[in-house]
Design an enzyme around this catalytic site. Structure first.
Site, PDB file in Angstrom:
ATOM      1  N   ARG A  46      47.324  19.278  53.333  1.00  0.00           N
ATOM      2  CA  ARG A  46      45.976  19.492  53.897  1.00  0.00           C
ATOM      3  C   ARG A  46      46.115  20.297  55.185  1.00  0.00           C
ATOM      4  O   ARG A  46      45.368  21.219  55.457  1.00  0.00           O
ATOM      5  CB  ARG A  46      45.257  18.164  54.155  1.00  0.00           C
ATOM      6  CG  ARG A  46      43.978  18.336  54.966  1.00  0.00           C
ATOM      7  CD  ARG A  46      42.962  17.199  54.850  1.00  0.00           C
ATOM      8  NE  ARG A  46      43.535  15.881  54.729  1.00  0.00           N
ATOM      9  CZ  ARG A  46      44.132  15.206  55.723  1.00  0.00           C
ATOM     10  NH1 ARG A  46      44.217  15.722  56.932  1.00  0.00           N
ATOM     11  NH2 ARG A  46      44.625  14.010  55.508  1.00  0.00           N
ATOM     12  N   TYR A  98      22.239  34.181  51.930  1.00  0.00           N
ATOM     13  CA  TYR A  98      22.557  33.576  50.638  1.00  0.00           C
ATOM     14  C   TYR A  98      21.832  32.221  50.533  1.00  0.00           C
ATOM     15  O   TYR A  98      21.801  31.448  51.493  1.00  0.00           O
ATOM     16  CB  TYR A  98      24.076  33.384  50.570  1.00  0.00           C
ATOM     17  CG  TYR A  98      24.552  32.688  49.334  1.00  0.00           C
ATOM     18  CD1 TYR A  98      24.501  33.324  48.103  1.00  0.00           C
ATOM     19  CD2 TYR A  98      25.051  31.392  49.405  1.00  0.00           C
ATOM     20  CE1 TYR A  98      24.941  32.679  46.960  1.00  0.00           C
ATOM     21  CE2 TYR A  98      25.498  30.748  48.266  1.00  0.00           C
ATOM     22  CZ  TYR A  98      25.439  31.386  47.049  1.00  0.00           C
ATOM     23  OH  TYR A  98      25.874  30.754  45.928  1.00  0.00           O
ATOM     24  N   ASP A 170      28.958  37.167  57.430  1.00  0.00           N
ATOM     25  CA  ASP A 170      29.290  36.938  56.017  1.00  0.00           C
ATOM     26  C   ASP A 170      29.536  38.315  55.402  1.00  0.00           C
ATOM     27  O   ASP A 170      28.611  39.095  55.215  1.00  0.00           O
ATOM     28  CB  ASP A 170      28.128  36.202  55.324  1.00  0.00           C
ATOM     29  CG  ASP A 170      28.427  35.885  53.853  1.00  0.00           C
ATOM     30  OD1 ASP A 170      29.263  36.590  53.248  1.00  0.00           O
ATOM     31  OD2 ASP A 170      27.811  34.947  53.321  1.00  0.00           O
ATOM     32  N   LYS A 195      33.822  36.015  44.806  1.00  0.00           N
ATOM     33  CA  LYS A 195      33.202  37.255  44.349  1.00  0.00           C
ATOM     34  C   LYS A 195      34.259  38.374  44.255  1.00  0.00           C
ATOM     35  O   LYS A 195      35.183  38.251  43.477  1.00  0.00           O
ATOM     36  CB  LYS A 195      32.037  37.607  45.282  1.00  0.00           C
ATOM     37  CG  LYS A 195      31.139  36.407  45.645  1.00  0.00           C
ATOM     38  CD  LYS A 195      30.383  35.825  44.462  1.00  0.00           C
ATOM     39  CE  LYS A 195      29.777  34.450  44.751  1.00  0.00           C
ATOM     40  NZ  LYS A 195      28.885  34.357  45.886  1.00  0.00           N
TER      41      LYS A 195
HETATM   42  C1  LIG Z   1      28.359  33.231  46.677  1.00  0.00           C
HETATM   43  C2  LIG Z   1      28.087  33.459  48.118  1.00  0.00           C
HETATM   44  C3  LIG Z   1      28.325  32.455  49.070  1.00  0.00           C
HETATM   45  C4  LIG Z   1      28.804  31.060  48.678  1.00  0.00           C
HETATM   46  O1  LIG Z   1      30.091  31.103  48.178  1.00  0.00           O
HETATM   47  P1  LIG Z   1      30.671  30.057  47.066  1.00  0.00           P
HETATM   48  O2  LIG Z   1      32.045  30.558  46.861  1.00  0.00           O
HETATM   49  O3  LIG Z   1      29.780  30.191  45.868  1.00  0.00           O
HETATM   50  O4  LIG Z   1      30.605  28.706  47.667  1.00  0.00           O
HETATM   51  C5  LIG Z   1      28.093  32.754  50.399  1.00  0.00           C
HETATM   52  N1  LIG Z   1      27.635  33.972  50.777  1.00  0.00           N
HETATM   53  C6  LIG Z   1      27.387  34.938  49.890  1.00  0.00           C
HETATM   54  C7  LIG Z   1      26.876  36.265  50.370  1.00  0.00           C
HETATM   55  C8  LIG Z   1      27.601  34.732  48.525  1.00  0.00           C
HETATM   56  O5  LIG Z   1      27.331  35.711  47.653  1.00  0.00           O
END
Ligand SMILES: *Cc1c(COP(=O)(O)O)cnc(C)c1O
Length: 377
Positions: A46, A98, A170, A195
């Site tokens: 961890r 998001y 982000d 992604k």
């Molecule tokens: C998908 C996404 C998230 C969340 O991520 P997860 O891996 O699904 O928890 C946060 N910000 C953006 C812009 C996203 O497309």
């Protein structure tokens, strides 16, 4: 080291002991100590794991920050960042963040009295007006989903610095291949690595890079204390995905530009949202802070019925949430990701019933275009 080389040679590569050119998967929870507290840098997975550490070093190098951190999902990454703040603190966020980020802030962290204000961060005046005495950070998403709105990272970061606030970006849509927010003054950068970084629709993960020792210490403290870590197998999968990020992003870029040109020729399609279009609001700002436009495009096909017809007839676009994969994906925000927003509010935001969002993949662009022509008919 140039960008493409960094994807291959950044971070920790291979294994010194055996000469293996890929980092081994250290599927292990604990480590033998020679005496109490005497270990080789790892005590418990961890706290730290060699495979995860290699990934954390890699994302640190790719974003040009001080330290990197890997979490079990993008949302786990965002939650851990927010745990660095405390009850009574105030955070300003982009208003069309998001959906999961909105839900976390508005419906979970509000239980802990973390105060939030959502504003259009592409307008610096709105950001300035939202600052309160207890404001601690400005959280920006650029480009946003689904309208690809652009926030000027340098402008927001400069203002935040002046006020003693953190800037958090982000960077999921642009990836570190096209955009490095820390270069423009951001303090923390995060990714849903689910992604583009993973890129193959086979791993859920989140990554964070911070720009200072102080933030690194605090985020590691939270990561180790709350434990939302990424496992070794998924860390390895992500490193594998990141090696090809450059070629994927270049190819996706070429495909997407061609696809947008194709959309522009179709009268059934209106209001194309793509940062690469000169008429796109924020095109110039995006050009200043990013090298490429990514593979996300939204456009209007006129009505819910048309959108449904399109979904029914497409063969190569998979109807699915998520984005950034090798396969092209399609979604209808008003019926899917943004369904919980009241219709009037959606209309204000420009999220019409006929708005379609695609994430362009790596198929032959001629097949993607043909698919659309047939489905539109
Ligand atoms: C998908 C996404 C998230 C969340 O991520 P997860 O891996 O699904 O928890 C946060 N910000 C953006 C812009 C996203 O497309």
């Amino acid at each position: 080291m140039r960008r493409k080389t960094k994807l291959i040679h950044g971070g920790i590569t291979g294994d010194e002991q055996t000469g293996a050119v890929s980092v081994p998967i250290y599927q292990v929870s604990t480590y033998k100590q020679d005496g109490v507290g005497q270990h080789k840098g790892y005590e418990y997975s961890r706290t730290g794991n060699p495979t995860r550490h290699a990934l954390e070093e890699l994302i640190k190098d790719l974003e040009g920050g001080y330290a990197g951190f890997a979490f079990g999902s993008g949302m786990a990454a965002i939650t851990s960042i927010m745990m660095m703040y405390k009850s009574g603190d105030h955070i300003i966020l982009t208003d069309d963040v998001y959906g999961g980020t909105y839900r976390l802030m508005a419906n979970v962290l509000d239980r802990f009295n973390l105060d939030v204000t959502f504003v259009d961060t592409s307008d610096l005046d709105q950001v300035k007006a939202a600052v309160q005495p207890n404001t601690k950070a400005i959280y920006v998403e650029t480009p946003t989903n689904p309208l690809l709105k652009i926030t000027n990272i340098a402008e927001v970061s400069a203002f935040a610095k002046e006020k003693g606030l953190h800037t958090i970006v982000d960077n999921t849509f642009s990836t570190p291949y096209w955009q490095n927010p820390i270069e423009h003054g951001a303090d923390l950068v995060l990714h849903s690595a689910t992604k583009y970084l993973g890129g193959h629709s086979d791993v859920v993960a989140g990554l964070v890079v911070v720009n200072s020792e102080e933030l690194a210490k605090d985020l590691h403290f939270v990561q180790n204390s709350s434990g939302a870590i990424l496992g070794p197998q998924d860390s390895w999968l992500l490193m594998r995905g990141i090696k090809t990020l450059g070629v994927r992003m270049e190819e996706i870029e070429a495909n997407t530009k061609e696809f947008v040109r194709f959309l522009e020729e179709h009268e059934e399609v209106s209001s194309i949202y793509y940062p690469g279009l000169e008429r796109h609001v924020g095109h110039d700002v995006h050009n200043k802070q990013a090298h490429g436009y990514g593979g996300m495009v939204s456009f209007d096909v006129g009505s819910k019925e048309n959108a449904e017809k399109l979904l029914e007839n497409l063969r190569y676009f998979t109807l699915a949430e998520s984005l950034g994969a090798v396969e092209s994906l399609i979604s209808v925000p008003a019926m899917m990701t943004h369904a919980s927003i009241p219709k009037e509010r959606r209309a204000e935001l420009g999220i019409t019933d006929g708005l379609v969002r695609v994430s362009i993949g790596l198929e032959d662009i001629e097949d993607l275009k043909e698919d659309f022509v047939l489905a539109l008919r």
